[in-house]
Write a protein that holds these residues in place. Sequence first.
Motif, mmCIF file in Angstrom:
data_model
loop_
_atom_site.group_PDB
_atom_site.id
_atom_site.type_symbol
_atom_site.label_atom_id
_atom_site.label_comp_id
_atom_site.label_asym_id
_atom_site.label_seq_id
_atom_site.Cartn_x
_atom_site.Cartn_y
_atom_site.Cartn_z
ATOM 1 N N ALA A 74 0.888 -1.171 0.000
ATOM 2 C CA ALA A 74 0.000 0.000 0.000
ATOM 3 C C ALA A 74 0.920 1.212 0.000
ATOM 4 N N ALA A 75 1.235 1.730 -1.173
ATOM 5 C CA ALA A 75 2.321 2.719 -1.259
ATOM 6 C C ALA A 75 2.145 3.681 -2.428
ATOM 7 N N GLY A 76 0.900 4.044 -2.726
ATOM 8 C CA GLY A 76 0.686 4.958 -3.854
ATOM 9 C C GLY A 76 1.326 4.438 -5.119
ATOM 10 N N MET A 77 1.222 3.124 -5.324
ATOM 11 C CA MET A 77 1.958 2.495 -6.427
ATOM 12 C C MET A 77 1.139 2.489 -7.713
ATOM 13 N N ASN A 78 1.783 2.995 -8.778
ATOM 14 C CA ASN A 78 1.132 3.044 -10.088
ATOM 15 C C ASN A 78 0.901 1.624 -10.620
ATOM 16 N N LYS A 79 -0.371 1.271 -10.832
ATOM 17 C CA LYS A 79 -0.691 -0.090 -11.284
ATOM 18 C C LYS A 79 -0.633 -0.244 -12.793
ATOM 19 N N GLU A 83 5.914 -3.457 -16.307
ATOM 20 C CA GLU A 83 6.976 -4.206 -15.624
ATOM 21 C C GLU A 83 6.507 -4.703 -14.259
ATOM 22 N N ARG A 84 5.771 -3.844 -13.553
ATOM 23 C CA ARG A 84 5.239 -4.243 -12.241
ATOM 24 C C ARG A 84 4.160 -5.305 -12.390
ATOM 25 N N GLN A 85 3.345 -5.169 -13.427
ATOM 26 C CA GLN A 85 2.244 -6.122 -13.640
ATOM 27 C C GLN A 85 2.766 -7.540 -13.883
ATOM 28 N N ALA A 124 14.708 12.299 -7.689
ATOM 29 C CA ALA A 124 13.490 11.490 -7.637
ATOM 30 C C ALA A 124 13.713 10.351 -6.648
ATOM 31 N N GLN A 125 12.628 9.657 -6.314
ATOM 32 C CA GLN A 125 12.729 8.556 -5.346
ATOM 33 C C GLN A 125 12.980 7.216 -6.033
ATOM 34 N N THR A 126 13.897 6.440 -5.470
ATOM 35 C CA THR A 126 14.316 5.179 -6.068
ATOM 36 C C THR A 126 13.154 4.211 -6.321
ATOM 37 N N THR A 128 10.672 4.478 -8.383
ATOM 38 C CA THR A 128 9.369 5.066 -8.718
ATOM 39 C C THR A 128 9.270 5.416 -10.206
ATOM 40 N N THR A 129 8.057 5.731 -10.626
ATOM 41 C CA THR A 129 7.826 6.213 -11.981
ATOM 42 C C THR A 129 8.584 7.526 -12.210
ATOM 43 N N GLY A 130 8.674 8.344 -11.164
ATOM 44 C CA GLY A 130 9.417 9.599 -11.254
ATOM 45 C C GLY A 130 10.896 9.354 -11.500
ATOM 46 N N ASN A 169 8.028 14.075 -9.260
ATOM 47 C CA ASN A 169 7.274 13.322 -8.252
ATOM 48 C C ASN A 169 5.774 13.449 -8.512
ATOM 49 N N ASP A 170 5.012 12.616 -7.789
ATOM 50 C CA ASP A 170 3.554 12.600 -7.928
ATOM 51 C C ASP A 170 2.940 13.911 -7.423
ATOM 52 N N LYS A 171 2.018 14.451 -8.216
ATOM 53 C CA LYS A 171 1.429 15.764 -7.927
ATOM 54 C C LYS A 171 0.826 15.889 -6.519
ATOM 55 N N ALA A 194 0.095 9.867 -16.709
ATOM 56 C CA ALA A 194 -1.123 9.655 -15.919
ATOM 57 C C ALA A 194 -0.944 8.315 -15.218
ATOM 58 N N GLU A 195 -1.302 8.252 -13.937
ATOM 59 C CA GLU A 195 -1.129 7.022 -13.156
ATOM 60 C C GLU A 195 -2.423 6.648 -12.457
ATOM 61 N N ASN A 196 -2.519 5.391 -12.077
ATOM 62 C CA ASN A 196 -3.604 4.918 -11.215
ATOM 63 C C ASN A 196 -2.990 4.103 -10.098
HETATM 64 N N1 GLN Z 1 3.373 6.637 -7.866
HETATM 65 C C1 GLN Z 1 4.777 6.455 -7.971
HETATM 66 C C2 GLN Z 1 5.098 5.051 -8.397
HETATM 67 O O1 GLN Z 1 4.224 4.240 -8.471
HETATM 68 C C3 GLN Z 1 5.514 6.806 -6.666
HETATM 69 C C4 GLN Z 1 5.072 6.039 -5.467
HETATM 70 C C5 GLN Z 1 5.839 6.356 -4.193
HETATM 71 O O2 GLN Z 1 6.853 7.044 -4.202
HETATM 72 N N2 GLN Z 1 5.373 5.882 -3.085
HETATM 73 O O3 GLN Z 1 6.216 4.728 -8.682
#
Ligand code: GLN
Length: 235
Positions: A74-79, A83-85, A124-126, A128-130, A169-171, A194-196
Amino acid sequence: ENTSGDSEKVTYKVGTEPTFPPFDTTDEEQNIVGLDMDLIKAIGEDQGFEVTFENLTFDGLVPALKAGNIDIIAAGMNKDDPERQKQVDFSDAYYESKLMVAVTEDNNTIKSVDDLTPDMKVAAQTGTTGATKTQELADEGKIAEAVILDGLDTAMMQLLNGDVQAVINDKPVTEAYMKKQPDKIKMVGEPLNAENYGFAVQKGNTELLEKINAGLANIKEDGTFDKLVDEWFNK
Ligand code: GLN
């Protein structure tokens, strides 16, 4: 996964990276809190399971899930990321988001991603999509360096210190940082994607995925979802 004595309720381990407010953050006592935590708790209440939270780096979440060290991400993760799928199964989407370029409030030269130049550093954060987007810019020679950091708090600090000229980063999360430090950071240009956001479970764990989706639908239906979104975005 664990069954605890009295309640007979199963407890799932939920992994997150808590420098992602208002979705994933910490309170004064360093407890993991946030919209994602309240949503998965509410889903658990609806579906009869309990949760505990684990603090991991964002790029450690998928490996931890695959290894069975956690049951849910549970981490705001883009579905929508292919690659993640391939590696995990995602729940129904629960939040629409997008990537934005952030600069300091007093920056008058960077008005969009196109104004970044080969002498600039972007953070950006390691995992992530960013980070993917930032690395692309570096690989194309459009910026000097992609500064890939573990925490978004560090990325924002480096932006304010002038160590980097922009953060990707995410808006809604950059907006949360802007709120904490008014008049210091701004977002420029058009969204870069655009992310979900979705919750993730191990590939093939349909039993848990169905519970999450059913619980999510129920908390949307009964107003809990909107109430929690409202609470966390108006703190
Ligand atoms: N939404 C971005 C991603 O899925 C960042 C998520 C995050 O940093 N927690 O990569």
